[in-house]
Scaffold this active site. Structure first.
Site, PDB file in Angstrom:
ATOM      1  N   GLU A  30       0.845  -1.203   0.000  1.00 51.69           N
ATOM      2  CA  GLU A  30       0.000   0.000   0.000  1.00 51.69           C
ATOM      3  C   GLU A  30       0.879   1.250   0.000  1.00 51.69           C
ATOM      4  O   GLU A  30       1.877   1.314   0.718  1.00 51.69           O
ATOM      5  CB  GLU A  30      -0.885  -0.017   1.239  1.00 51.69           C
ATOM      6  CG  GLU A  30      -1.774   1.215   1.400  1.00 51.69           C
ATOM      7  CD  GLU A  30      -2.569   1.191   2.700  1.00 51.69           C
ATOM      8  OE1 GLU A  30      -3.639   1.818   2.750  1.00 51.69           O
ATOM      9  OE2 GLU A  30      -2.119   0.543   3.672  1.00 51.69           O
ATOM     10  N   LYS A  87      -9.629   2.738  -2.188  1.00 49.97           N
ATOM     11  CA  LYS A  87      -9.850   2.189  -0.851  1.00 49.97           C
ATOM     12  C   LYS A  87     -11.184   2.664  -0.268  1.00 49.97           C
ATOM     13  O   LYS A  87     -11.429   3.858  -0.103  1.00 49.97           O
ATOM     14  CB  LYS A  87      -8.702   2.612   0.063  1.00 49.97           C
ATOM     15  CG  LYS A  87      -8.657   1.894   1.408  1.00 49.97           C
ATOM     16  CD  LYS A  87      -7.390   2.301   2.162  1.00 49.97           C
ATOM     17  CE  LYS A  87      -7.216   1.534   3.454  1.00 49.97           C
ATOM     18  NZ  LYS A  87      -5.974   1.947   4.156  1.00 49.97           N
ATOM     19  N   CYS A 142      -5.395  -2.966   2.579  1.00 52.12           N
ATOM     20  CA  CYS A 142      -5.094  -2.896   3.998  1.00 52.12           C
ATOM     21  C   CYS A 142      -6.320  -2.977   4.921  1.00 52.12           C
ATOM     22  O   CYS A 142      -6.839  -4.062   5.151  1.00 52.12           O
ATOM     23  CB  CYS A 142      -4.282  -1.626   4.277  1.00 52.12           C
ATOM     24  SG  CYS A 142      -3.301  -1.709   5.810  1.00 52.12           S
TER      25      CYS A 142
END
Length: 260
Positions: A44, A112, A146
Site C-alpha cells: 500500500e 480504498k 489494507c
C-alpha cells in the site's frame, strides 16, 4: 491459466521519497520477472508511505506520474503489476490500487473504501465508492487495500460474484501483525479463494510495518509467508484448487441469503 506464479514485493518504503521508492519498485518488478512470475504485488502507498500531509503534492493522476511508472515496469518486464499509490482526482486524493497487464495497460483501479482513521486517512483522503473485481486470465480477481481486510462483507461480495482470488496491498503495522495474519487466513477459508497479500516491512517515518506478506490457499493453508524484513517472496499456485474446495464444501450453495 490453471497455474500461476506470483511474487510479493515486501518493500521498506522511504517516507515521501518517490524517486527512491520507484527505483526499488522497478528493481523488484525486474526480479519478479526474472523468477518467471506472472504477477508482482506491491504494498500500500508503495511510492510515498503515509506522507499524507503532502498527499496533494505527491499524488499522481491516472495517466501519469507513479501510475505511468507502474505501467512501464509491467511493459518492460512483461508481468502484471498491482499496488496502491496516492491518486490525484481533481481537488481530492484517493488511496488507489491499480492493476497493470503485462503489456503496460491499466485494466482497472480500486479506490480504498474503508479509510483508516488511526493513521488520519479520513482527514486527507477521499474514500472510494465501489468494489472492483477484474476478469483476468486466471479467473475473477477482487481488489482490496489494507484496512479493508477488517470488513468481511467486501470479500464475501467478491466471492459470491465469482472471485477466485483477492489481492491486497497493505501497510499494516507490526504492533498488530497477528491481526493481519489471522484475518488473511480467515478471509481465505470463509470465501474458499486464494488471498494474495503484500505488506510493507520495516520502519517508515515513525511507524514500523509488520511484513508477513503471504499467499493463502482456499483451505486456509499458507503457501508462502515472509518475515518482518524487506524481501521478495515467490510461489506457484494452482487455480483449479478453488473449484475443488467449493465442490467439497458447498458453502455458497448453503448460504441463507434469503435471511442474511
Amino acid at each position: 491459466m490453471a497455474k500461476l506464479s506470483i511474487s510479493l514485493a515486501q518493500m521498506q518504503i522511504a517516507l515521501g521519497d518517490v524517486k527512491r521508492n520507484t527505483a526499488q519498485m522497478m528493481s523488484m518488478a525486474a526480479e519478479a520477472a526474472r523468477r518467471g512470475s506472472h504477477m508482482v504485488v506491491l504494498p500500500e502507498l508503495w511510492s510515498t508511505g503515509y506522507a499524507l500531509e503532502s498527499a496533494k503534492e505527491l499524488a499522481s493522476e491516472l495517466n501519469g506520474g507513479t501510475f505511468a511508472d507502474m505501467g512501464t515496469a509491467a511493459q518492460q518486464n512483461k508481468i502484471s503489476v498491482v499496488g496502491s499509490v496516492l491518486e490525484k482526482r481533481g481537488v481530492t486524493v484517493s488511496n488507489s490500487s491499480a492493476f497493470f497487464a503485462p503489456n503496460g495497460r491499466m485494466l482497472g483501479v480500486y479506490r480504498k473504501l474503508h479509510l483508516f482513521r488511526l493513521m488520519n486517512e479520513d482527514q486527507w483522503l477521499q474514500p472510494g465508492s465501489s468494489p472492483l473485481a477484474l476478469d483476468l486470465p486466471w479467473g475473477n480477481t477482487g481488489m482490496a487495500i489494507c484496512y479493508d481486510l477488517r470488513f468481511p462483507e467486501l470479500f464475501r461480495r467478491y466471492a459470491v460474484e465469482g472471485a477466485k482470488m483477492m489481492v491486497i496491498s497493505a501497510e499494516w503495522p507490526l504492533v498488530r501483525v497477528e491481526h493481519w495474519r489471522a484475518l488473511l487466513v480467515a478471509r481465505a477459508i470463509e470465501n474458499q479463494c486464494y488471498i494474495v497479500a503484500t505488506n510493507a516491512a520495516g520502519e517508515t517515518g515513525e511507524e514500523v510495518f509488520g511484513g508477513h506478506s503471504m499467499i493463502v490457499d482456499p483451505w486456509g493453508k499458507i503457501i508462502v509467508e515472509g518475515g518482518e524484513t524487506p524481501m521478495m517472496l515467490t510461489a506457484d499456485i494452482e487455480m483449479d484448487v478453488v473449484d475443488e474446495v467449493r465442490r467439497r464444501i458447498p458453502v455458497f450453495a448453503d448460504r441463507r441469503d434469503d435471511i442474511l
